[in-house]
Design a protein around this motif. Structure first.
Motif, short mmCIF file in Angstrom:
data_model
loop_
_atom_site.label_atom_id
_atom_site.label_comp_id
_atom_site.label_asym_id
_atom_site.label_seq_id
_atom_site.Cartn_x
_atom_site.Cartn_y
_atom_site.Cartn_z
N ASP A 139 -70.63 -42.43 -50.22
CA ASP A 139 -71.34 -42.04 -49.00
C ASP A 139 -70.48 -42.23 -47.74
O ASP A 139 -70.93 -41.89 -46.64
CB ASP A 139 -72.65 -42.83 -48.86
N LEU A 140 -69.29 -42.79 -47.90
CA LEU A 140 -68.39 -42.94 -46.76
C LEU A 140 -67.80 -41.59 -46.38
O LEU A 140 -67.48 -40.77 -47.25
CB LEU A 140 -67.22 -43.89 -47.11
N SER A 141 -67.63 -41.37 -45.10
CA SER A 141 -66.99 -40.14 -44.65
C SER A 141 -65.48 -40.23 -44.91
O SER A 141 -64.95 -41.31 -45.15
CB SER A 141 -67.23 -39.93 -43.15
N ARG A 142 -64.83 -39.10 -44.84
CA ARG A 142 -63.37 -39.07 -45.02
C ARG A 142 -62.69 -39.94 -43.96
O ARG A 142 -61.75 -40.68 -44.25
CB ARG A 142 -62.88 -37.62 -44.94
N ALA A 143 -63.18 -39.86 -42.72
CA ALA A 143 -62.61 -40.66 -41.62
C ALA A 143 -62.78 -42.16 -41.89
O ALA A 143 -61.87 -42.95 -41.63
CB ALA A 143 -63.26 -40.29 -40.30
N GLU A 144 -63.94 -42.55 -42.43
CA GLU A 144 -64.16 -43.97 -42.75
C GLU A 144 -63.19 -44.43 -43.84
O GLU A 144 -62.62 -45.52 -43.75
CB GLU A 144 -65.61 -44.20 -43.20
N HIS A 145 -63.02 -43.60 -44.86
CA HIS A 145 -62.06 -43.92 -45.93
C HIS A 145 -60.65 -44.11 -45.35
O HIS A 145 -59.97 -45.09 -45.65
CB HIS A 145 -62.01 -42.81 -46.99
N GLU A 146 -60.22 -43.16 -44.55
CA GLU A 146 -58.87 -43.20 -43.98
C GLU A 146 -58.68 -44.41 -43.07
O GLU A 146 -57.64 -45.05 -43.11
CB GLU A 146 -58.59 -41.90 -43.22
N THR A 147 -59.69 -44.71 -42.27
CA THR A 147 -59.59 -45.87 -41.37
C THR A 147 -59.42 -47.15 -42.16
O THR A 147 -58.57 -47.98 -41.84
CB THR A 147 -60.84 -45.95 -40.47
N MET A 148 -60.23 -47.32 -43.20
CA MET A 148 -60.12 -48.54 -44.01
C MET A 148 -58.76 -48.64 -44.69
O MET A 148 -58.17 -49.72 -44.72
CB MET A 148 -61.25 -48.59 -45.04
N GLU A 149 -58.27 -47.54 -45.20
CA GLU A 149 -56.96 -47.54 -45.86
C GLU A 149 -55.85 -47.89 -44.87
O GLU A 149 -54.91 -48.60 -45.20
CB GLU A 149 -56.68 -46.18 -46.52
N GLN A 150 -55.98 -47.40 -43.64
CA GLN A 150 -54.93 -47.61 -42.63
C GLN A 150 -54.89 -49.05 -42.12
O GLN A 150 -53.82 -49.53 -41.75
CB GLN A 150 -55.11 -46.64 -41.47
N ILE A 151 -56.02 -49.73 -42.08
CA ILE A 151 -56.01 -51.09 -41.52
C ILE A 151 -55.42 -52.13 -42.47
O ILE A 151 -55.00 -53.18 -42.03
CB ILE A 151 -57.41 -51.55 -41.06
N ILE A 152 -55.34 -51.81 -43.74
CA ILE A 152 -54.90 -52.80 -44.73
C ILE A 152 -53.49 -53.29 -44.43
O ILE A 152 -53.23 -54.50 -44.43
CB ILE A 152 -55.01 -52.22 -46.16
N ASP A 153 -52.55 -52.40 -44.18
CA ASP A 153 -51.18 -52.82 -43.89
C ASP A 153 -51.10 -53.65 -42.61
O ASP A 153 -50.36 -54.63 -42.54
CB ASP A 153 -50.25 -51.61 -43.79
N VAL A 154 -51.88 -53.26 -41.61
CA VAL A 154 -51.89 -53.99 -40.34
C VAL A 154 -52.42 -55.41 -40.55
O VAL A 154 -51.87 -56.38 -40.03
CB VAL A 154 -52.73 -53.24 -39.28
N VAL A 155 -53.47 -55.53 -41.34
CA VAL A 155 -54.05 -56.84 -41.64
C VAL A 155 -53.02 -57.71 -42.37
O VAL A 155 -52.83 -58.88 -42.04
CB VAL A 155 -55.35 -56.71 -42.47
N ALA A 156 -52.34 -57.14 -43.36
CA ALA A 156 -51.33 -57.90 -44.11
C ALA A 156 -50.21 -58.39 -43.20
O ALA A 156 -49.80 -59.56 -43.28
CB ALA A 156 -50.76 -57.05 -45.24
#
Length: 182
Positions: A139-156
Motif C-alpha cells: 500500500d506504500l506509494s512509489r515515492a514512499e518506497h524510494e524515500t525509505m530506500e534513500q534514507i538508509i545510507d544517510v542513517v548508516a
C-alpha cells in the motif's frame, strides 16, 4: 552527530523518521561485536511504543538478540545484507517476547507491517533500522518506497560518524587519564 553521542544521534534519527515519513514506529539496533549481539539503542517514544515496552516487561537497553539467533528477522537481514518485511511482530521481538505478547503489542501500536533495513557502510553491517507502519508494504506509494530506500545510507553514515566521535572522545579521555598518571 558532530557533538552528540551514538544513542542521542540514533534517538534524533528515529524521531525524525516517525515525524517526517508519517510511520508508526522506528527502532535502531546496532551490532555489538564484542558481545556478538544486536542491541537496541533507540526507539520513538510515542505513548503506544512506551506501552509496548511495558508489555514486554523489559527496558529498551535489555532488548538484545544474539547474532546467532536466526529466528529474529533483524539478525537474518544483517546476515543476508538485505531488506526484510514482516507482518508478525514476533519476528522482530524474538526471543524477547512470546507470540501472545507480540500480538498484544501489534494491537496496541496498530503496526501491520515492519520493514527491516540493514544499515551498511562499506559492505559492513552496522545494525538495522526497523520501520513499523499501520499499512501493508504494497500500500506504500512509489515515492514512499524510494524515500525509505534513500534514507538508509544517510542513517548508516550518521550513526557511523556518531560512533566515531564517541570513540574519539573515549580515547581522548583515556589519554588525559594516562597523562595525569604520568
Amino acid at each position: 552527530t558532530a557533538s552528540i553521542g551514538l544513542s542521542e544521534s540514533a534517538q534524533k534519527i528515529v524521531d525524525s523518521i516517525v515525524s517526517e515519513l508519517n510511520v508508526t514506529s522506528a527502532r535502531i539496533s546496532m551490532v555489538d561485536e564484542k558481545e556478538n549481539v544486536l542491541r537496541t539503542i533507540a526507539m520513538n517514544q510515542s505513548p503506544e511504543m512506551l506501552k509496548s515496552v511495558e508489555i514486554l516487561g523489559k527496558p529498551l537497553a535489555q532488548l538484545v538478540v544474539p547474532m546467532d539467533y536466526k529466528n529474529n528477522i533483524a539478525v537474518t537481514a544483517i546476515l543476508e545484507k538485505q531488506k526484510k518485511v514482516t507482518g508478525n511482530m514476533l519476528d522482530v521481538l524474538a526471543p524477547q517476547a512470546t507470540q501472545e505478547k507480540a500480538d498484544e503489542i501489534a494491537k496496541t501500536t496498530g503496526i501491520k507491517t515492519i520493514l527491516i533495513y540493514p544499515l551498511m557502510l562499506g559492505g559492513k553491517v552496522l545494525g538495522v533500522l526497523n520501520i513499523g507502519m499501520a499499512k501493508r508494504e504494497q500500500d506504500l506509494s512509489r515515492a514512499e518506497h524510494e524515500t525509505m530506500e534513500q534514507i538508509i545510507d544517510v542513517v548508516a553514515i550518521a550513526l557511523d560518524r556518531a560512533r566515531l566521535v564517541e570513540d574519539l572522545q573515549t580515547a581522548n579521555d583515556r589519554l588525559h587519564e594516562l597523562d595525569k598518571l604520568k
